[in-house]
Motif scaffolding. Structure first.
Motif: not given
Length: 163
Positions: A17-19, A26-28, A108-109, A124-134
């Motif tokens: 919801d925050e995203l 868009g979520l990849i 927006h991705t 980072k190379n694509a200039k999109i927001t990144t989320i790392l999960v365990k």
């Protein structure tokens, strides 16, 4: 360059919801060790429920894996989401194709994955927001296990910098 924008224990802990409020549409998702163990062919009912909930919220979803078309096909055969196999992350080809497929721009991705040296670096190379999960499991391909040694060193410095 390799520091994720966000870190969460799992895809189920991400505040989607925050995203949405930040205009992410868009979520990849990486597949192996992000949504499921690399040796499980199908997503769990819990993963399917999450993806369906996110779609109902209005997110566009795309699966993006460095694994093969066969792996992607087994995983997504009962899902109705586009997917890109052999995406060669950390290169951006697969992510750019995913954004084109979803109709989203980099601003927006988000990419959600378990590896710094493929998922996060590609984002980072694509200039999109990144989320790392365990990672879901310690069990992995041998090449990934070798990359994890380097990733642990980078993550140690990353988490120390947050203190």
């Amino acid at each position: 360059m390799l520091a994720p924008d966000y870190y969460y224990e799992s895809v189920f802990k991400i505040p989607y919801d925050e995203l949405w409020k930040k205009n992410i549409r868009g979520l990849i998702f990486d597949i192996d060790n992000t949504l499921t163990r690399f040796d499980e062919k199908q997503p769990s009912a819990k993963v399917v429920a999450l993806l369906n909930r996110l779609e109902r919220m209005g997110f566009r979803i795309c699966l993006c894996t460095n694994n093969t078309n066969r792996r992607l096909g087994h995983f997504s055969e009962n899902l109705n989401y586009p997917g890109i196999a052999n995406s060669i992350k950390p290169f951006t080809r697969g992510l750019r194709y995913a954004m084109k497929t979803m109709g989203t721009k980099p601003a927006h991705t988000v990419i959600i994955g378990d590896q710094l040296l493929s998922d996060i670096w590609a984002g980072k190379n694509a200039k999109i927001t990144t989320i790392l999960v365990k990672p879901i499991s310690e069990k992995d391909f041998i090449l990934v296990k070798l990359k994890r040694v380097v990733e642990r060193l980078i993550l140690k410095k990353y988490f120390e910098s947050l203190k």
